[in-house]
Design a protein around this motif. Structure first.
Motif, PDB file in Angstrom:
ATOM      1  N   GLN A   8       4.821  93.165 -41.868  1.00  7.70           N
ATOM      2  CA  GLN A   8       5.951  93.663 -41.082  1.00  7.70           C
ATOM      3  C   GLN A   8       7.176  93.901 -41.965  1.00  7.70           C
ATOM      4  O   GLN A   8       7.880  94.902 -41.823  1.00  7.70           O
ATOM      5  CB  GLN A   8       6.295  92.684 -39.943  1.00  7.70           C
ATOM      6  N   ALA A   9       7.416  93.004 -42.899  1.00  5.55           N
ATOM      7  CA  ALA A   9       8.555  93.141 -43.809  1.00  5.55           C
ATOM      8  C   ALA A   9       8.399  94.373 -44.700  1.00  5.55           C
ATOM      9  O   ALA A   9       9.365  95.109 -44.938  1.00  5.55           O
ATOM     10  CB  ALA A   9       8.706  91.876 -44.650  1.00  5.55           C
ATOM     11  N   ALA A  10       7.190  94.608 -45.201  1.00  2.00           N
ATOM     12  CA  ALA A  10       6.946  95.778 -46.053  1.00  2.00           C
ATOM     13  C   ALA A  10       7.168  97.073 -45.272  1.00  2.00           C
ATOM     14  O   ALA A  10       7.753  98.030 -45.790  1.00  2.00           O
ATOM     15  CB  ALA A  10       5.532  95.738 -46.617  1.00  2.00           C
ATOM     16  N   ILE A  11       6.713  97.101 -44.031  1.00  2.00           N
ATOM     17  CA  ILE A  11       6.899  98.301 -43.199  1.00  2.00           C
ATOM     18  C   ILE A  11       8.387  98.536 -42.962  1.00  2.00           C
ATOM     19  O   ILE A  11       8.875  99.660 -43.102  1.00  2.00           O
ATOM     20  CB  ILE A  11       6.120  98.170 -41.868  1.00  2.00           C
ATOM     21  N   ARG A  12       9.128  97.495 -42.626  1.00  2.00           N
ATOM     22  CA  ARG A  12      10.573  97.637 -42.394  1.00  2.00           C
ATOM     23  C   ARG A  12      11.313  98.039 -43.666  1.00  2.00           C
ATOM     24  O   ARG A  12      12.217  98.867 -43.622  1.00  2.00           O
ATOM     25  CB  ARG A  12      11.147  96.322 -41.865  1.00  2.00           C
ATOM     26  N   ARG A  13      10.937  97.462 -44.795  1.00  2.00           N
ATOM     27  CA  ARG A  13      11.602  97.714 -46.067  1.00  2.00           C
ATOM     28  C   ARG A  13      11.516  99.184 -46.472  1.00  2.00           C
ATOM     29  O   ARG A  13      12.435  99.730 -47.063  1.00  2.00           O
ATOM     30  CB  ARG A  13      10.957  96.834 -47.150  1.00  2.00           C
ATOM     31  N   HIS A  14      10.414  99.843 -46.161  1.00  2.00           N
ATOM     32  CA  HIS A  14      10.207 101.222 -46.593  1.00  2.00           C
ATOM     33  C   HIS A  14      10.398 102.241 -45.472  1.00  2.00           C
ATOM     34  O   HIS A  14      10.089 103.413 -45.652  1.00  2.00           O
ATOM     35  CB  HIS A  14       8.809 101.361 -47.211  1.00  2.00           C
ATOM     36  N   ALA A  15      10.921 101.824 -44.344  1.00  2.00           N
ATOM     37  CA  ALA A  15      11.090 102.725 -43.191  1.00  2.00           C
ATOM     38  C   ALA A  15      12.004 103.898 -43.515  1.00  2.00           C
ATOM     39  O   ALA A  15      11.695 105.049 -43.180  1.00  2.00           O
ATOM     40  CB  ALA A  15      11.619 101.958 -41.983  1.00  2.00           C
ATOM     41  N   HIS A  16      13.114 103.640 -44.176  1.00  2.00           N
ATOM     42  CA  HIS A  16      14.069 104.713 -44.483  1.00  2.00           C
ATOM     43  C   HIS A  16      13.432 105.764 -45.396  1.00  2.00           C
ATOM     44  O   HIS A  16      13.577 106.963 -45.180  1.00  2.00           O
ATOM     45  CB  HIS A  16      15.327 104.129 -45.122  1.00  2.00           C
ATOM     46  N   GLU A  17      12.703 105.324 -46.399  1.00  2.00           N
ATOM     47  CA  GLU A  17      12.027 106.239 -47.332  1.00  2.00           C
ATOM     48  C   GLU A  17      10.961 107.066 -46.601  1.00  2.00           C
ATOM     49  O   GLU A  17      10.851 108.280 -46.800  1.00  2.00           O
ATOM     50  CB  GLU A  17      11.393 105.448 -48.475  1.00  2.00           C
ATOM     51  N   ARG A  18      10.169 106.422 -45.749  1.00  2.00           N
ATOM     52  CA  ARG A  18       9.138 107.136 -44.976  1.00  2.00           C
ATOM     53  C   ARG A  18       9.771 108.186 -44.068  1.00  2.00           C
ATOM     54  O   ARG A  18       9.282 109.308 -43.971  1.00  2.00           O
ATOM     55  CB  ARG A  18       8.323 106.165 -44.117  1.00  2.00           C
ATOM     56  N   THR A  66       4.398 105.771 -47.350  1.00  2.00           N
ATOM     57  CA  THR A  66       5.105 106.694 -48.232  1.00  2.00           C
ATOM     58  C   THR A  66       4.086 107.468 -49.068  1.00  2.00           C
ATOM     59  O   THR A  66       3.109 106.897 -49.543  1.00  2.00           O
ATOM     60  CB  THR A  66       6.052 105.903 -49.155  1.00  2.00           C
ATOM     61  N   GLY A  67       4.296 108.758 -49.221  1.00  2.00           N
ATOM     62  CA  GLY A  67       3.396 109.601 -50.006  1.00  2.00           C
ATOM     63  C   GLY A  67       2.264 110.209 -49.211  1.00  2.00           C
ATOM     64  O   GLY A  67       1.436 110.933 -49.763  1.00  2.00           O
ATOM     65  N   ARG A  86       2.941 116.896 -48.665  1.00  2.00           N
ATOM     66  CA  ARG A  86       3.535 115.602 -48.985  1.00  2.00           C
ATOM     67  C   ARG A  86       4.419 115.771 -50.206  1.00  2.00           C
ATOM     68  O   ARG A  86       4.325 116.767 -50.931  1.00  2.00           O
ATOM     69  CB  ARG A  86       2.458 114.548 -49.247  1.00  2.00           C
ATOM     70  N   ARG A  87       5.259 114.798 -50.439  1.00  3.46           N
ATOM     71  CA  ARG A  87       6.132 114.819 -51.618  1.00  3.46           C
ATOM     72  C   ARG A  87       5.483 113.985 -52.708  1.00  3.46           C
ATOM     73  O   ARG A  87       5.054 112.857 -52.473  1.00  3.46           O
ATOM     74  CB  ARG A  87       7.498 114.272 -51.273  1.00  3.46           C
ATOM     75  N   VAL A  88       5.414 114.572 -53.900  1.00  3.26           N
ATOM     76  CA  VAL A  88       4.859 113.882 -55.061  1.00  3.26           C
ATOM     77  C   VAL A  88       5.799 114.128 -56.231  1.00  3.26           C
ATOM     78  O   VAL A  88       5.966 115.279 -56.656  1.00  3.26           O
ATOM     79  CB  VAL A  88       3.434 114.398 -55.402  1.00  3.26           C
ATOM     80  N   ASP A  89       6.428 113.089 -56.710  1.00  5.10           N
ATOM     81  CA  ASP A  89       7.358 113.202 -57.839  1.00  5.10           C
ATOM     82  C   ASP A  89       8.405 114.284 -57.611  1.00  5.10           C
ATOM     83  O   ASP A  89       8.713 115.067 -58.511  1.00  5.10           O
ATOM     84  CB  ASP A  89       6.608 113.463 -59.142  1.00  5.10           C
ATOM     85  N   GLY A  90       8.936 114.378 -56.409  1.00  7.81           N
ATOM     86  CA  GLY A  90       9.975 115.344 -56.089  1.00  7.81           C
ATOM     87  C   GLY A  90       9.473 116.728 -55.741  1.00  7.81           C
ATOM     88  O   GLY A  90      10.226 117.564 -55.271  1.00  7.81           O
TER      89      GLY A  90
END
Length: 139
Positions: A8-18, A66-67, A86-90
Motif C-alpha cells: 500500500q505504501a509503495a502504491i501511494r508513494r508512486h501515485a503522482h508519477e503514475r 509506472t512505465g 508508454r513513456r520510456v526515458d522521456g
C-alpha cells in the motif's frame, strides 16, 4: 510493517508519477487522434476518425505500475486500431495495429503528422496483405 502495508505504501508513494504518466500518454493519444484527422492535409479533415480510451489488455495490475502502456482504440473509417503508448526515458514508445511500432523523442505537430500518415499506410498494407513488422524512429 507487513507485506500488505508495504504494498500500500509503495502504491501511494508512486501515485503522482503514475498519474503524470497517464495524463501524458492520454494527451499523446488525443494529439495522435487529431493528427489522424488532419492526415489528408490542411482543409481536408477526416471526419470518420474517432478515439476511445481503453484499458490496455496486457495490463495485469490496477492501478498500472509506472512505465506501463496506456491504450486507445482509434476508429479509422471501416477499421479500428489499438494504439498502446508508454513513456520510456522521456520518449514516447508505442505499438499499433498488427506489428507497427514507434518511438518519438519529441511529439510535435510534424512528428505526429508523420506518425499518423505512417500508421495509415501500415494499416492499409496490413489489409492489402503486404504488412511488415517495422520499428520506425520518426525523428
Amino acid at each position: 510493517m507487513s507485506e500488505f502495508d508495504e504494498l500500500q505504501a509503495a502504491i501511494r508513494r508512486h501515485a503522482h508519477e503514475r498519474q503524470g504518466e497517464e495524463r501524458a500518454c492520454e494527451a499523446f493519444l488525443n494529439a495522435l487522434y487529431h493528427a489522424l484527422r488532419a492526415a489528408s492535409g490542411p482543409g481536408l479533415p477526416l471526419n470518420n476518425v474517432t478515439l476511445d480510451f481503453t484499458v490496455d489488455p496486457a495490463n495485469r495490475l490496477r492501478p498500472v505500475p509506472t512505465g506501463s502502456f496506456h491504450a486507445a482504440w482509434l476508429r479509422l473509417g471501416l477499421c479500428e486500431v489499438l494504439v498502446r503508448v508508454r513513456r520510456v526515458d522521456g520518449a514516447l514508445q508505442g505499438e499499433y495495429g498488427d506489428g507497427g511500432s514507434f518511438r518519438l523523442e519529441m511529439a510535435g505537430e510534424d512528428e505526429l503528422t508523420t506518425l499518423a500518415r505512417q500508421m495509415l499506410r501500415d494499416v492499409a498494407d496490413t489489409y492489402a496483405g503486404s504488412g511488415q513488422e517495422r520499428v520506425r524512429r520518426l525523428n
